[in-house]
Design a protein around this motif. Sequence first.
Motif, PDB file in Angstrom:
ATOM      1  N   UNK A  70       0.833  -1.199   0.000  1.00 23.58           N
ATOM      2  CA  UNK A  70       0.000   0.000   0.000  1.00 23.58           C
ATOM      3  C   UNK A  70       0.872   1.255   0.000  1.00 23.58           C
ATOM      4  N   UNK A  71       1.914   1.253   0.815  1.00 24.41           N
ATOM      5  CA  UNK A  71       2.838   2.388   0.854  1.00 24.41           C
ATOM      6  C   UNK A  71       3.483   2.580  -0.511  1.00 24.41           C
ATOM      7  N   UNK A  72       3.894   1.494  -1.142  1.00 18.86           N
ATOM      8  CA  UNK A  72       4.527   1.580  -2.464  1.00 18.86           C
ATOM      9  C   UNK A  72       3.549   2.118  -3.504  1.00 18.86           C
ATOM     10  N   UNK A  73       2.293   1.681  -3.449  1.00 15.16           N
ATOM     11  CA  UNK A  73       1.270   2.177  -4.375  1.00 15.16           C
ATOM     12  C   UNK A  73       1.064   3.681  -4.209  1.00 15.16           C
ATOM     13  N   UNK A  96       2.435  12.850   1.503  1.00 17.56           N
ATOM     14  CA  UNK A  96       3.736  12.339   1.939  1.00 17.56           C
ATOM     15  C   UNK A  96       3.825  12.315   3.465  1.00 17.56           C
ATOM     16  N   UNK A  97       3.260  13.311   4.108  1.00 18.86           N
ATOM     17  CA  UNK A  97       3.242  13.346   5.570  1.00 18.86           C
ATOM     18  C   UNK A  97       2.473  12.148   6.113  1.00 18.86           C
ATOM     19  N   UNK A  98       1.312  11.897   5.545  1.00 19.20           N
ATOM     20  CA  UNK A  98       0.504  10.754   5.974  1.00 19.20           C
ATOM     21  C   UNK A  98       1.209   9.440   5.664  1.00 19.20           C
ATOM     22  N   UNK A  99       1.867   9.383   4.521  1.00 23.37           N
ATOM     23  CA  UNK A  99       2.593   8.185   4.133  1.00 23.37           C
ATOM     24  C   UNK A  99       3.720   7.889   5.116  1.00 23.37           C
ATOM     25  N   UNK A 119       2.274   6.401   8.216  1.00 21.45           N
ATOM     26  CA  UNK A 119       1.925   4.992   8.000  1.00 21.45           C
ATOM     27  C   UNK A 119       3.175   4.123   8.078  1.00 21.45           C
ATOM     28  N   UNK A 120       4.220   4.542   7.373  1.00 21.53           N
ATOM     29  CA  UNK A 120       5.462   3.759   7.363  1.00 21.53           C
ATOM     30  C   UNK A 120       6.041   3.608   8.762  1.00 21.53           C
ATOM     31  N   UNK A 121       5.991   4.665   9.544  1.00 23.05           N
ATOM     32  CA  UNK A 121       6.629   4.650  10.853  1.00 23.05           C
ATOM     33  C   UNK A 121       5.791   4.006  11.950  1.00 23.05           C
ATOM     34  N   UNK A 122       4.486   3.928  11.772  1.00 21.49           N
ATOM     35  CA  UNK A 122       3.637   3.477  12.874  1.00 21.49           C
ATOM     36  C   UNK A 122       2.855   2.194  12.623  1.00 21.49           C
ATOM     37  N   UNK A 172       2.578  -1.003  15.200  1.00 20.56           N
ATOM     38  CA  UNK A 172       1.290  -1.241  15.838  1.00 20.56           C
ATOM     39  C   UNK A 172       0.748  -2.620  15.495  1.00 20.56           C
ATOM     40  N   UNK A 173       0.946  -3.048  14.272  1.00 17.17           N
ATOM     41  CA  UNK A 173       0.478  -4.362  13.855  1.00 17.17           C
ATOM     42  C   UNK A 173       1.140  -5.451  14.685  1.00 17.17           C
TER      43      UNK A 173
END
Length: 56
Positions: A8-11, A30-33, A36-39, A43-44
Amino acid sequence: MKIKIRQTVENINQKLSGKTTSDKGKTKAKTKLNYIKNNFEKNLEKYELQEGILKE
């Protein structure tokens, strides 16, 4: 599940490299991305551990 997050991040990265998004929109995305990448992966892992504990 981690693979799906990475895909998803790559897409999102690929779509951001297109010219259809404004600079301001790209910055927000990019901020949201980065969030996502960092958290999400961390969390998962935490949620999977907690789920294992609850099964016991």
